[in-house]
Design a protein around this motif. Structure first.
Motif, short mmCIF file in Angstrom:
data_model
loop_
_atom_site.label_atom_id
_atom_site.label_comp_id
_atom_site.label_asym_id
_atom_site.label_seq_id
_atom_site.Cartn_x
_atom_site.Cartn_y
_atom_site.Cartn_z
N GLU A 158 -2.97 17.11 2.84
CA GLU A 158 -2.78 15.81 3.49
C GLU A 158 -3.33 14.76 2.53
OE1 GLU A 158 -1.36 15.08 6.52
OE2 GLU A 158 -0.76 17.18 6.62
N ILE A 159 -2.44 13.98 1.94
CA ILE A 159 -2.83 13.02 0.92
C ILE A 159 -2.92 11.62 1.52
CG2 ILE A 159 -2.20 12.01 -1.31
CD1 ILE A 159 -0.76 14.60 -1.98
N PRO A 160 -4.03 10.91 1.31
CA PRO A 160 -4.17 9.56 1.87
C PRO A 160 -3.11 8.61 1.35
CG PRO A 160 -6.28 10.39 1.05
CD PRO A 160 -5.23 11.33 0.56
N LEU A 161 -2.61 7.76 2.23
CA LEU A 161 -1.66 6.72 1.83
C LEU A 161 -2.42 5.42 1.57
CD1 LEU A 161 1.29 7.40 4.30
CD2 LEU A 161 1.31 7.73 1.82
N ARG A 162 -1.99 4.71 0.55
CA ARG A 162 -2.60 3.45 0.17
C ARG A 162 -1.53 2.36 0.10
NH1 ARG A 162 -6.59 5.99 1.32
NH2 ARG A 162 -8.23 6.66 -0.11
N MET A 163 -1.93 1.13 0.40
CA MET A 163 -1.08 -0.01 0.07
C MET A 163 -1.37 -0.34 -1.38
SD MET A 163 1.13 -2.36 0.72
CE MET A 163 1.30 -2.71 2.46
N VAL A 164 -0.35 -0.22 -2.22
CA VAL A 164 -0.50 -0.43 -3.67
C VAL A 164 0.12 -1.77 -4.04
CG1 VAL A 164 0.07 0.46 -5.95
CG2 VAL A 164 -0.45 2.04 -4.09
N ILE A 165 -0.62 -2.58 -4.77
CA ILE A 165 -0.16 -3.91 -5.14
C ILE A 165 -0.67 -4.25 -6.53
CG2 ILE A 165 -2.17 -5.13 -4.18
CD1 ILE A 165 -0.16 -7.26 -3.17
N SER A 166 0.07 -5.09 -7.24
CA SER A 166 -0.35 -5.48 -8.58
C SER A 166 -1.67 -6.24 -8.53
CB SER A 166 0.72 -6.38 -9.22
OG SER A 166 0.24 -6.98 -10.41
N ALA A 167 -2.55 -5.95 -9.49
CA ALA A 167 -3.83 -6.67 -9.57
C ALA A 167 -3.61 -8.16 -9.83
CB ALA A 167 -4.70 -6.06 -10.66
N ARG A 168 -2.42 -8.54 -10.30
CA ARG A 168 -2.12 -9.96 -10.57
C ARG A 168 -1.50 -10.66 -9.37
NH1 ARG A 168 0.12 -7.05 -14.57
NH2 ARG A 168 2.25 -7.61 -13.96
N HIS A 169 -1.28 -9.90 -8.27
CA HIS A 169 -0.68 -10.49 -7.08
C HIS A 169 -1.68 -11.43 -6.41
CE1 HIS A 169 1.21 -10.83 -3.13
NE2 HIS A 169 2.31 -10.38 -3.69
N PRO A 170 -1.23 -12.58 -5.85
CA PRO A 170 -2.16 -13.51 -5.19
C PRO A 170 -3.00 -12.87 -4.09
CG PRO A 170 -0.02 -14.53 -5.47
CD PRO A 170 0.13 -13.11 -5.90
N ALA A 171 -2.45 -11.85 -3.41
CA ALA A 171 -3.18 -11.19 -2.31
C ALA A 171 -4.18 -10.17 -2.81
CB ALA A 171 -2.19 -10.53 -1.36
N ALA A 172 -4.29 -10.00 -4.15
CA ALA A 172 -5.17 -8.95 -4.68
C ALA A 172 -6.64 -9.35 -4.66
CB ALA A 172 -4.74 -8.62 -6.12
N HIS A 173 -6.95 -10.59 -4.31
CA HIS A 173 -8.34 -11.03 -4.24
C HIS A 173 -8.87 -10.82 -2.82
CE1 HIS A 173 -7.86 -12.76 -8.21
NE2 HIS A 173 -6.74 -13.32 -7.78
N ASP A 174 -10.07 -10.25 -2.71
CA ASP A 174 -10.66 -9.96 -1.41
C ASP A 174 -9.68 -9.16 -0.56
OD1 ASP A 174 -12.58 -9.91 0.56
OD2 ASP A 174 -11.89 -11.79 1.46
#
Length: 298
Positions: A163-179
Motif C-alpha cells: 500500500e503506497i501513500p499517495l501525494r499531491m505532487v506540484i512544481s516547487a516553482r508553483h505559486p501554491a508551493a509556499h506554505d
C-alpha cells in the motif's frame, strides 16, 4: 521506435483486428491506428493492410513481426542455456511508469535477485501496455496498480504486495508551493494520465472519487495521454497531480493526502515457474523490510 509501439504492432499482428487489439490493451481503436501509422511513418514502410474486418500484414510487416519474434525467442533461448549451465536466469518484468516511485522498485527487485540467484530485466511503460506485453511477447510479470489490473483478474494471477501513500505532487516553482497543505490546493487545477490503461472517462471518475475522499475540489481536471505528458505539465506549473510517493526531488513538492494505492504483481495463470508464482510474496516481504528501514533512517 518505442517499446509501446512495438507492443501495439505485435498485438495487432496477433489479433488481426484493430478493435480486438484495442480491447485487449484497454484503449481505443483510433489510438491503436494512430500508433501503427506513426510507426509506419517512422520506418517509411507500410506494415498492415486493413479493411473493416481483418488486418493483414504487408511483406514489410511480416518481416518486422518475424524480427521481433526471433528477438524474443533468442531471449528465451538465453534463459534455457542459463539453466543448463547454472547461470542466473533472467526474468523480464514490466513496470508501469505511473507507479514509478524512483529507485524503490528497482532496489526491491535487486534484493530479491540476490536472494534467489536470478536477474531482472525491467521494462517501463504505460499500465495497459505493460499488461499487454505479458500477453503478447512473453514478459514474465507486471508490477502495476490494482485499478489497472482489475480487468485481468479472470485470466491472470494478481498478487497485492504494497500500500503506497499517495501525494499531491506540484512544481516547487508553483505559486501554491509556499506554505503547502492540501488546503492550498482547493480550487486548483488537477492533472491525471490515462495512457492505455483505461479510457479518459474511467480515469476522470477515479480521480474525482479520490478527490472526494481527500476533501479536495479541483477547479478543473485535465486528463493527458501518458505519464510523460503528466510530469511535463506539472513541471510547467499547469497544475498538481495525485501520484504515489516518490523519492525526494528538489523541483517537486509532495503533500500527504491520507490515501493509498495498492501495488500488485500480475502473472499469467499458466505460468509454471516457481519464482514467478512466489513474486507477490517476495515483493511483499521485501517492501515491508524497506519500509521499516526507511522509518529507522528518518
Amino acid at each position: 521506435m518505442t517499446n509501446d509501439s512495438i507492443v501495439v504492432f505485435l498485438t495487432v499482428a496477433k489479433q488481426k483486428n484493430l478493435t480486438a487489439a484495442a480491447n485487449l490493451m484497454h484503449t481505443t481503436k483510433q489510438k491503436v491506428s494512430q500508433t501503427i501509422k506513426a510507426l509506419e511513418a517512422e520506418l517509411d514502410m507500410p506494415l498492415i493492410i486493413s479493411d473493416r474486418r481483418v488486418v493483414e500484414l504487408t511483406q514489410e510487416g511480416i518481416m518486422l513481426r518475424d524480427f521481433f519474434e526471433r528477438a524474443f525467442t533468442g531471449f528465451n533461448s538465453m534463459n534455457r542455456v542459463s539453466e543448463r549451465h547454472a547461470v542466473p536466469r533472467v526474468y523480464r518484468i514490466a513496470v508501469n511508469d505511473w507507479l514509478d516511485t524512483g529507485r524503490q522498485i528497482e532496489e526491491m527487485l535487486y534484493e530479491i535477485s540476490k536472494r534467489e540467484n536470478c536477474r531482472f530485466y525491467l521494462e517501463k511503460g504505460g499500465e495497459g501496455q505493460s499488461l499487454a506485453k505479458m500477453l503478447v511477447d512473453g514478459v514474465d510479470g507486471v508490477i502495476t496498480t490494482a485499478f489497472s489490473a482489475r480487468k485481468f483478474v479472470d485470466f491472470c494471477h494478481v498478487a497485492p504486495f504494497a500500500e503506497i501513500p499517495l501525494r499531491m505532487v506540484i512544481s516547487a516553482r508553483h505559486p501554491a508551493a509556499h506554505d503547502v497543505s492540501m488546503h492550498e490546493f482547493r480550487a486548483a487545477p488537477l492533472l491525471a494520465s490515462y495512457a492505455m490503461e483505461s479510457s479518459p472517462n474511467e480515469v476522470r471518475a477515479r480521480e474525482l472519487e479520490l478527490c472526494r475522499r481527500i476533501g479536495f475540489t479541483p477547479s478543473e481536471l485535465t486528463v493527458v495521454p501518458n505519464h510523460h505528458s503528466l510530469m511535463a505539465n506539472v513541471d510547467l506549473r499547469n497544475g498538481g497531480a495525485i501520484l504515489p510517493e516518490r523519492d525526494p526531488e528538489p523541483d517537486l513538492i509532495q503533500v500527504p493526502t491520507g490515501q493509498y494505492v495498492t501495488a500488485v504483481f500480475v502473472s499469467r495463470q499458466d505460468t509454471n515457474n516457481h519464482l514467478i508464482e512466489r513474486m507477490g510474496e517476495l515483493l511483499r516481504e521485501t517492501f515491508s523490510r524497506t519500509e521499516e528501514a526507511r522509518k529507522w533512517s528518518n
